[in-house]
Motif scaffolding. Structure first.
Motif, short mmCIF file in Angstrom:
data_model
loop_
_atom_site.label_atom_id
_atom_site.label_comp_id
_atom_site.label_asym_id
_atom_site.label_seq_id
_atom_site.Cartn_x
_atom_site.Cartn_y
_atom_site.Cartn_z
N LEU A 1 82.06 -56.00 106.38
CA LEU A 1 81.43 -54.71 105.81
C LEU A 1 80.18 -54.09 106.50
N LEU A 2 79.45 -55.07 107.00
CA LEU A 2 78.33 -54.89 107.85
C LEU A 2 78.75 -54.04 109.03
N CYS A 3 80.11 -54.83 109.93
CA CYS A 3 80.48 -54.18 111.12
C CYS A 3 80.98 -52.56 110.80
N LEU A 4 81.47 -52.30 109.69
CA LEU A 4 82.23 -51.13 108.93
C LEU A 4 81.00 -50.08 108.90
N TYR A 5 79.84 -50.87 108.44
CA TYR A 5 78.59 -49.78 108.21
C TYR A 5 77.90 -49.55 109.42
N GLY A 6 77.93 -50.47 110.26
CA GLY A 6 77.45 -49.96 111.79
C GLY A 6 78.07 -49.15 112.58
N MET A 7 79.46 -49.28 112.53
CA MET A 7 80.34 -48.14 113.13
C MET A 7 80.03 -46.90 112.27
N TRP A 8 79.96 -46.76 111.25
CA TRP A 8 79.76 -45.42 110.58
C TRP A 8 78.36 -44.87 110.94
N ARG A 9 77.51 -45.86 110.82
CA ARG A 9 76.05 -45.28 111.09
C ARG A 9 76.07 -44.84 112.78
N GLY A 10 76.95 -45.54 113.61
CA GLY A 10 76.79 -45.03 114.98
C GLY A 10 77.34 -43.68 115.20
N TRP A 11 78.44 -43.48 114.46
CA TRP A 11 79.29 -42.32 114.39
C TRP A 11 78.26 -41.01 114.03
N GLN A 12 77.47 -41.30 113.05
CA GLN A 12 76.53 -40.45 112.54
C GLN A 12 75.49 -40.08 113.34
N ARG A 13 75.14 -40.94 114.10
CA ARG A 13 73.89 -40.69 115.11
C ARG A 13 74.58 -39.90 116.22
#
Length: 161
Positions: free
Chosen positions: A15-27
């Motif tokens: 879940l932490l990896c998924l959250y990091g990928m989502w945040r990276g896409w948003q940035r």
């Protein structure tokens, strides 16, 4: 008990990896929105259709970097699509996403390619339309259901495969 804790730890890391990928896409989307020009909306009347094919919109990338995917809005989302060459430009009508419009004056040609936006195919598996908006150059990739039509598109858009 140890298995339960281990399973929860693995789930938490996932879940932490998924959250990091989502945040990276948003940035990425936020950063690109600051520097990229706004994409033109499709006009009410696009003109007569000269070529049309169905397939999958793969994505749009910036310049010559086949992996620098545009993430602004929903442009970065793959979707089933219909690609149309009209009198006034190229229209990518995507299922479940906004249409992408490329006016004729902004078209720079087309080619076939092996990969774009992280999607890698066999040789000449993608049709790539090169276009510009202001000083920025873009490549838009499309994987057609019928790859035999690619040559027609390349010729019509003035590129070379």
């Amino acid at each position: 008990m140890t298995r339960v804790l281990l399973s929860l730890a693995v789930l938490a890391i996932f879940l932490l990896c998924l959250y990091g990928m989502w945040r990276g896409w948003q940035r990425r989307a936020r950063r690109q929105a600051e520097v990229l020009p706004e994409f033109p909306p499709p006009p009410a009347e696009t003109g007569a259709t000269m070529l049309e094919t169905t397939g999958v919109y793969v994505g749009t990338t910036i310049g010559d970097d086949w992996q620098d995917r545009v993430a602004v809005g929903d442009i970065g989302h793959r979707a089933e699509a219909t690609l149309k060459l009209t009198e006034n430009g190229v229209l990518v009508e995507r299922t479940g996403a906004s249409a992408l419009w490329i006016p004729t004056a902004q078209l720079d040609g087309a080619r076939t390619a092996r990969g774009l936006a992280g999607k890698v195919m066999t040789a000449d598996g993608l049709l790539v339309v090169r276009w510009h908006l202001g000083d920025q150059v873009f490549d838009t990739g499309f994987r057609g259901d019928d790859k035999d039509v690619y040559e027609q598109w390349v010729q019509a858009l003035g590129g070379d495969s």
